[in-house]
Design a protein around this motif. Sequence first.
Motif, PDB file in Angstrom:
ATOM      1  N   PHE A 120       0.805  -1.227   0.000  1.00  0.00           N
ATOM      2  CA  PHE A 120       0.000   0.000   0.000  1.00  0.00           C
ATOM      3  C   PHE A 120       0.835   1.274   0.000  1.00  0.00           C
ATOM      4  O   PHE A 120       0.356   2.331  -0.396  1.00  0.00           O
ATOM      5  N   PHE A 121       2.080   1.193   0.441  1.00  0.00           N
ATOM      6  CA  PHE A 121       2.924   2.381   0.521  1.00  0.00           C
ATOM      7  C   PHE A 121       4.234   2.129  -0.213  1.00  0.00           C
ATOM      8  O   PHE A 121       4.847   1.068  -0.056  1.00  0.00           O
ATOM      9  N   SER A 122       4.664   3.107  -1.002  1.00  0.00           N
ATOM     10  CA  SER A 122       5.932   2.996  -1.719  1.00  0.00           C
ATOM     11  C   SER A 122       6.694   4.307  -1.598  1.00  0.00           C
ATOM     12  O   SER A 122       6.125   5.358  -1.263  1.00  0.00           O
ATOM     13  N   GLY A 123       7.983   4.248  -1.921  1.00  0.00           N
ATOM     14  CA  GLY A 123       8.808   5.433  -1.795  1.00  0.00           C
ATOM     15  C   GLY A 123       8.562   6.463  -2.872  1.00  0.00           C
ATOM     16  O   GLY A 123       8.788   7.653  -2.665  1.00  0.00           O
ATOM     17  N   GLY A 124       8.114   6.034  -4.041  1.00  0.00           N
ATOM     18  CA  GLY A 124       7.893   6.950  -5.142  1.00  0.00           C
ATOM     19  C   GLY A 124       8.946   6.809  -6.223  1.00  0.00           C
ATOM     20  O   GLY A 124       9.861   5.976  -6.137  1.00  0.00           O
ATOM     21  N   ILE A 125       8.834   7.643  -7.231  1.00  0.00           N
ATOM     22  CA  ILE A 125       9.692   7.521  -8.407  1.00  0.00           C
ATOM     23  C   ILE A 125      11.145   7.863  -8.088  1.00  0.00           C
ATOM     24  O   ILE A 125      12.069   7.146  -8.492  1.00  0.00           O
ATOM     25  N   ILE A 126      11.370   8.951  -7.345  1.00  0.00           N
ATOM     26  CA  ILE A 126      12.750   9.395  -7.093  1.00  0.00           C
ATOM     27  C   ILE A 126      13.537   8.382  -6.247  1.00  0.00           C
ATOM     28  O   ILE A 126      14.664   8.018  -6.610  1.00  0.00           O
ATOM     29  N   PRO A 127      12.998   7.888  -5.118  1.00  0.00           N
ATOM     30  CA  PRO A 127      13.734   6.842  -4.389  1.00  0.00           C
ATOM     31  C   PRO A 127      13.977   5.586  -5.232  1.00  0.00           C
ATOM     32  O   PRO A 127      15.044   4.974  -5.128  1.00  0.00           O
ATOM     33  N   ASP A 128      12.996   5.216  -6.058  1.00  0.00           N
ATOM     34  CA  ASP A 128      13.195   4.056  -6.935  1.00  0.00           C
ATOM     35  C   ASP A 128      14.361   4.299  -7.885  1.00  0.00           C
ATOM     36  O   ASP A 128      15.204   3.413  -8.102  1.00  0.00           O
ATOM     37  N   TYR A 129      14.405   5.482  -8.471  1.00  0.00           N
ATOM     38  CA  TYR A 129      15.477   5.801  -9.414  1.00  0.00           C
ATOM     39  C   TYR A 129      16.836   5.783  -8.714  1.00  0.00           C
ATOM     40  O   TYR A 129      17.814   5.236  -9.239  1.00  0.00           O
ATOM     41  N   LEU A 130      16.904   6.389  -7.520  1.00  0.00           N
ATOM     42  CA  LEU A 130      18.178   6.423  -6.787  1.00  0.00           C
ATOM     43  C   LEU A 130      18.628   5.025  -6.398  1.00  0.00           C
ATOM     44  O   LEU A 130      19.833   4.711  -6.446  1.00  0.00           O
ATOM     45  N   LEU A 131      17.673   4.171  -6.030  1.00  0.00           N
ATOM     46  CA  LEU A 131      18.028   2.794  -5.669  1.00  0.00           C
ATOM     47  C   LEU A 131      18.582   2.046  -6.877  1.00  0.00           C
ATOM     48  O   LEU A 131      19.620   1.369  -6.782  1.00  0.00           O
ATOM     49  N   GLY A 136      23.714   0.104  -9.582  1.00  0.00           N
ATOM     50  CA  GLY A 136      24.415  -0.043 -10.858  1.00  0.00           C
ATOM     51  C   GLY A 136      23.574  -0.682 -11.950  1.00  0.00           C
ATOM     52  O   GLY A 136      24.123  -1.298 -12.878  1.00  0.00           O
ATOM     53  N   LEU A 137      22.265  -0.523 -11.862  1.00  0.00           N
ATOM     54  CA  LEU A 137      21.372  -1.166 -12.825  1.00  0.00           C
ATOM     55  C   LEU A 137      20.918  -0.228 -13.942  1.00  0.00           C
ATOM     56  O   LEU A 137      20.228  -0.683 -14.864  1.00  0.00           O
ATOM     57  N   LEU A 138      21.283   1.054 -13.862  1.00  0.00           N
ATOM     58  CA  LEU A 138      20.853   1.983 -14.905  1.00  0.00           C
ATOM     59  C   LEU A 138      21.368   1.540 -16.269  1.00  0.00           C
ATOM     60  O   LEU A 138      22.516   1.107 -16.413  1.00  0.00           O
ATOM     61  N   ASP A 139      20.499   1.666 -17.254  1.00  0.00           N
ATOM     62  CA  ASP A 139      20.833   1.326 -18.637  1.00  0.00           C
ATOM     63  C   ASP A 139      21.179  -0.154 -18.794  1.00  0.00           C
ATOM     64  O   ASP A 139      21.978  -0.531 -19.654  1.00  0.00           O
ATOM     65  N   THR A 140      20.597  -0.989 -17.938  1.00  0.00           N
ATOM     66  CA  THR A 140      20.710  -2.439 -18.094  1.00  0.00           C
ATOM     67  C   THR A 140      19.313  -3.041 -18.105  1.00  0.00           C
ATOM     68  O   THR A 140      18.361  -2.444 -17.592  1.00  0.00           O
TER      69      THR A 140
END
Length: 296
Positions: A120-131, A136-140
């Motif tokens: 029911f609760f999530s951190g949102g887009i920005i915390p997801d992106y930072l995680l 090291g998963l960006l662009d993979t």
Amino acid sequence: MSMQNSKKFSLFELLLIIGFTLFSIVVLYPFWQTIVISFSDPKQISGLGMNLWPESWIPDAYQYVFSYGSIMKAYVNTIVRTLSGTFLIVAFTMLAAYPLSKKDLPYRNTITIFFLIAMFFSGGIIPDYLLVKNLGLLDTRWALILPSAVNVFYIIIMRNYFMTIDKGIEESAIMDGAGYFTILTKIILPLSKPVIATIALWAAVYHWNEWFHALVYMQDDAKTVLQIIVRDMLTAMDASQSENAAAIGAGGGSGNLLLANVRAATVMISIGPIVLVYPFVQKYFIKGIMIGSLKG
């Protein structure tokens, strides 16, 4: 008396058949209309109306779509993402749901509440992106698969289904020396085809249609997915003309296309694999949902 009941029953059956036939036509007509538009001559679209068959079958819209950028590579990327993502979701869902189906599991209620809070609760887009960035998963491709590998709603549905299985089967297997992993793979999973097929279908549809994470996490066009390419293509066409204006040639001087042609073709290309898979899992779908949602 029996003849009267037979006549009434036959009349009811006739009305039922007519009703379902009309309902099927209403449901299938938009799908067929999309196919007709995708193959129609652009000159005929404005006056197509209720025509059920185009005057000529012209594949120019499909030729244009498949010749646009790296759409074939994106198609392959989407298939790979859907298969691998669906496998991980089903695997993690089973591994989480099976222990939670055991009433003697220590802290079972606490773990379930923890899962429900995360649902029911999530951190949102920005915390997801930072995680994703810090891992090291960006662009993979893993950035499109791992964040969605665990779905609490799916876990609850599968847990409830596992709880409906007769406990005597597991007890007999334990007396024969089987471990919990053996029981899960050799006994529970073969008995759980309906709920597994249901979860797999939901996961496959999600991964096939999802595009936002690819837009945020992927920078290399060679790793992007089909929905992003389709979105870019339609946006580019829509920016240069209105829906009823003459559009880009289909490569080969075969005439001009309308945006409606290309939109219809992209719809058919996008939903094709899911439409082909659905009939094979449909027989399990209702049973999997109903049983998995009843027992708490």
